[in-house]
Design a protein around this motif. Structure first.
Motif, PDB file in Angstrom:
ATOM      1  N   VAL A   1       0.871  -1.172   0.000  1.00 22.57           N
ATOM      2  CA  VAL A   1       0.000   0.000   0.000  1.00 22.57           C
ATOM      3  C   VAL A   1       0.905   1.218   0.000  1.00 22.57           C
ATOM      4  O   VAL A   1       1.621   1.473   0.973  1.00 22.57           O
ATOM      5  N   ALA A   2       0.896   1.973  -1.081  1.00 25.32           N
ATOM      6  CA  ALA A   2       1.885   3.037  -1.285  1.00 25.32           C
ATOM      7  C   ALA A   2       1.865   4.084  -0.171  1.00 25.32           C
ATOM      8  O   ALA A   2       2.918   4.582   0.241  1.00 25.32           O
ATOM      9  N   SER A   3       0.688   4.429   0.316  1.00 23.99           N
ATOM     10  CA  SER A   3       0.576   5.488   1.320  1.00 23.99           C
ATOM     11  C   SER A   3       0.773   4.986   2.751  1.00 23.99           C
ATOM     12  O   SER A   3       0.678   5.769   3.699  1.00 23.99           O
ATOM     13  N   MET A   4       1.052   3.692   2.901  1.00 22.99           N
ATOM     14  CA  MET A   4       1.288   3.112   4.226  1.00 22.99           C
ATOM     15  C   MET A   4       2.528   2.225   4.160  1.00 22.99           C
ATOM     16  O   MET A   4       2.425   1.003   4.027  1.00 22.99           O
TER      17      MET A   4
ATOM     18  N   CYS B   1      -7.721  -8.002  12.715  1.00 21.75           N
ATOM     19  CA  CYS B   1      -8.944  -7.392  12.202  1.00 21.75           C
ATOM     20  C   CYS B   1      -8.855  -7.324  10.685  1.00 21.75           C
ATOM     21  O   CYS B   1      -7.874  -6.800  10.142  1.00 21.75           O
ATOM     22  N   LEU B   2      -9.854  -7.844  10.007  1.00 22.39           N
ATOM     23  CA  LEU B   2      -9.843  -7.967   8.552  1.00 22.39           C
ATOM     24  C   LEU B   2     -10.555  -6.798   7.878  1.00 22.39           C
ATOM     25  O   LEU B   2     -11.653  -6.405   8.288  1.00 22.39           O
ATOM     26  N   PHE B   3      -9.928  -6.296   6.807  1.00 25.34           N
ATOM     27  CA  PHE B   3     -10.531  -5.268   5.972  1.00 25.34           C
ATOM     28  C   PHE B   3     -10.361  -5.687   4.513  1.00 25.34           C
ATOM     29  O   PHE B   3      -9.244  -5.941   4.064  1.00 25.34           O
ATOM     30  N   PRO B   4     -11.446  -5.756   3.741  1.00 23.31           N
ATOM     31  CA  PRO B   4     -11.357  -6.262   2.367  1.00 23.31           C
ATOM     32  C   PRO B   4     -11.082  -5.163   1.344  1.00 23.31           C
ATOM     33  O   PRO B   4     -11.599  -4.047   1.440  1.00 23.31           O
TER      34      PRO B   4
ATOM     35  N   PHE C   1      -5.968   4.729   4.677  1.00 20.40           N
ATOM     36  CA  PHE C   1      -6.822   3.542   4.806  1.00 20.40           C
ATOM     37  C   PHE C   1      -7.749   3.417   3.601  1.00 20.40           C
ATOM     38  O   PHE C   1      -7.946   2.319   3.069  1.00 20.40           O
ATOM     39  N   ARG C   2      -8.321   4.525   3.181  1.00 19.58           N
ATOM     40  CA  ARG C   2      -9.232   4.464   2.034  1.00 19.58           C
ATOM     41  C   ARG C   2      -8.499   4.035   0.778  1.00 19.58           C
ATOM     42  O   ARG C   2      -9.067   3.367  -0.083  1.00 19.58           O
ATOM     43  N   ASP C   3      -7.226   4.400   0.674  1.00 23.80           N
ATOM     44  CA  ASP C   3      -6.412   3.867  -0.425  1.00 23.80           C
ATOM     45  C   ASP C   3      -6.273   2.352  -0.291  1.00 23.80           C
ATOM     46  O   ASP C   3      -6.378   1.614  -1.270  1.00 23.80           O
ATOM     47  N   ALA C   4      -6.039   1.900   0.930  1.00 20.91           N
ATOM     48  CA  ALA C   4      -5.761   0.481   1.170  1.00 20.91           C
ATOM     49  C   ALA C   4      -6.953  -0.405   0.828  1.00 20.91           C
ATOM     50  O   ALA C   4      -6.773  -1.537   0.369  1.00 20.91           O
TER      51      ALA C   4
ATOM     52  N   VAL D   1      -4.924   5.054  13.610  1.00 19.86           N
ATOM     53  CA  VAL D   1      -5.404   4.963  12.230  1.00 19.86           C
ATOM     54  C   VAL D   1      -4.271   5.180  11.223  1.00 19.86           C
ATOM     55  O   VAL D   1      -3.146   5.545  11.567  1.00 19.86           O
ATOM     56  N   SER D   2      -4.630   4.978   9.964  1.00 19.81           N
ATOM     57  CA  SER D   2      -3.644   4.976   8.879  1.00 19.81           C
ATOM     58  C   SER D   2      -2.847   6.267   8.798  1.00 19.81           C
ATOM     59  O   SER D   2      -1.643   6.248   8.537  1.00 19.81           O
ATOM     60  N   GLY D   3      -3.517   7.403   9.013  1.00 18.04           N
ATOM     61  CA  GLY D   3      -2.799   8.672   8.953  1.00 18.04           C
ATOM     62  C   GLY D   3      -1.777   8.808  10.065  1.00 18.04           C
ATOM     63  O   GLY D   3      -0.676   9.342   9.854  1.00 18.04           O
ATOM     64  N   GLU D   4      -2.130   8.345  11.259  1.00 22.22           N
ATOM     65  CA  GLU D   4      -1.177   8.361  12.372  1.00 22.22           C
ATOM     66  C   GLU D   4       0.030   7.486  12.043  1.00 22.22           C
ATOM     67  O   GLU D   4       1.193   7.882  12.247  1.00 22.22           O
ATOM     68  N   TYR D   5      -0.253   6.281  11.558  1.00 24.12           N
ATOM     69  CA  TYR D   5       0.812   5.347  11.188  1.00 24.12           C
ATOM     70  C   TYR D   5       1.701   5.938  10.101  1.00 24.12           C
ATOM     71  O   TYR D   5       2.939   5.912  10.202  1.00 24.12           O
ATOM     72  N   ALA D   6       1.082   6.492   9.055  1.00 25.03           N
ATOM     73  CA  ALA D   6       1.844   6.997   7.912  1.00 25.03           C
ATOM     74  C   ALA D   6       2.733   8.168   8.318  1.00 25.03           C
ATOM     75  O   ALA D   6       3.868   8.302   7.819  1.00 25.03           O
TER      76      ALA D   6
END
Length: 332
Positions: A52-55, A82-85, A211-214, A281-286
């Motif tokens: 995932v490029a942004s993560m 936790c699963l996300f499709p 996350f929305r990218d992912a 969340v993804s932004g915090e991680y990134a």
């Protein structure tokens, strides 16, 4: 100053900071592997590990690779994933029917994980955005995200995931009344031990972009989610949402995003006493990863410090993409 605290110099707080052993003795908060939930992304295919490029460091995995990740999590002592499709765009529709397909990506992954590592708890996401042609968490009618029809769809989604073997359902949609509707349906269908971790205080945050990218929802999203996610300025409203979800049958509650909302974590834990979680969340991680890759911060130390902050604020656990790295460090 409290009445039982001596004045300086009788009281010198630096005394207990003077050595590592003393600091360890007086440490108030600890991080454990048991505090971690690892969010992972599943996609179609076989043998797929797609960055995932942004993560940085986060990948989408096919179901066979998800099973490998589950085995890794279990070996590290992580109690839950936790699963996300990442759903094929051809399966996204206005009514989101793929969300409750017994053989959709998430449900196939649940069954595969429970077959391979039955001891590992599997948490799922309940929201329609991965299946929605409009990118929203609910069904859209004439530009409006409709509540009650969405709740009916979410109940079908919850039952399909429970049938597949999910241990923890994570309703992240923020529709009104969905926790009570899910709990009633689960009880009626005999899923009395399926746990609900409600995204009870989910804010309309700008921290969700990666996350929305992912999950492939960024391009599909029409408009924003401000009519159903909480205004970041609203504290009292968030507490009312948490209280409502607990009264409707949520077993655990979540604050999302995480670190910018630690004031909410503390207040939720102090006021309600329920098992309380946050999503880093993804932004915090990134942001942490980007700063670390540029050499601006010590990424490992900031990663651990950030998780300590969650625990200090009152979190019983944290959903974090750092979970396997943290587990390896904690396990030595």
């Amino acid at each position: 100053m409290s009445a039982n605290q001596a004045p300086f110099p009788a009281a010198r707080f630096r005394r207990t900071r003077a050595s590592a052993s003393l600091r360890n003795l007086v440490r108030e908060t600890e991080i454990s592997v048991n505090d971690l939930i690892w969010p992972i992304f599943v996609r179609d295919g076989e043998g797929v590990e797609e960055p995932v490029a942004s993560m940085p460091g986060v990948i989408r995995r096919s179901v066979d690779k998800i099973v490998e990740a589950a085995r890794e999590a279990h070996s590290l002592g992580i109690p839950a994933i936790c699963l996300f499709p990442y759903t094929d765009p051809s399966l996204k529709t206005e009514l989101c029917e793929e969300a409750w397909n017994p053989d959709n990506l998430s449900n196939r992954a649940i069954r595969a994980i429970k077959d391979a590592v039955p001891e590992l708890a599997v948490m799922t996401d309940i929201a329609l955005d991965p299946y929605n042609a409009n990118g929203h968490d609910g069904i859209v009618r004439d530009g409006v995200i409709v509540n009650d029809e969405t709740v009916e769809a979410l109940v079908k989604m919850a039952l399909a995931q429970a049938e597949a073997g999910a241990d923890i359902l994570g309703p992240s949609d923020m529709m009104d009344g969905r926790i009570g509707a899910m709990r009633s349906a689960l009880e009626a269908e005999g899923h009395v031990n399926v746990t609900i971790m409600s995204y009870a205080a989910k804010f309309a945050s700008a921290y969700y972009g990666p996350f929305r990218d992912a999950v492939g929802a960024s391009g599909a999203l029409k408009g924003d989610k401000k009519t159903y996610q909480i205004d970041p300025a609203n504290r009292a409203e968030a507490l009312r949402c948490v209280e409502r979800d607990l009264t409707e049958g949520a077993d655990m509650v979540m604050v999302k995003p995480g670190q910018p909302y630690l004031d909410m974590v503390r207040e939720v834990k102090d006021r309600f006493g329920a098992p309380t979680y946050a999503y880093q969340v993804s932004g915090e991680y990134a942001m942490i990863e980007a700063a670390a890759q540029n050499g601006w911060i010590d990424g490992e130390k900031v990663m651990l410090e950030s998780l300590m902050c969650f625990r200090r604020a009152g979190c019983d656990g944290v959903l974090t993409y750092f979970a396997p790295r943290v587990a390896k460090l904690l396990n030595g």
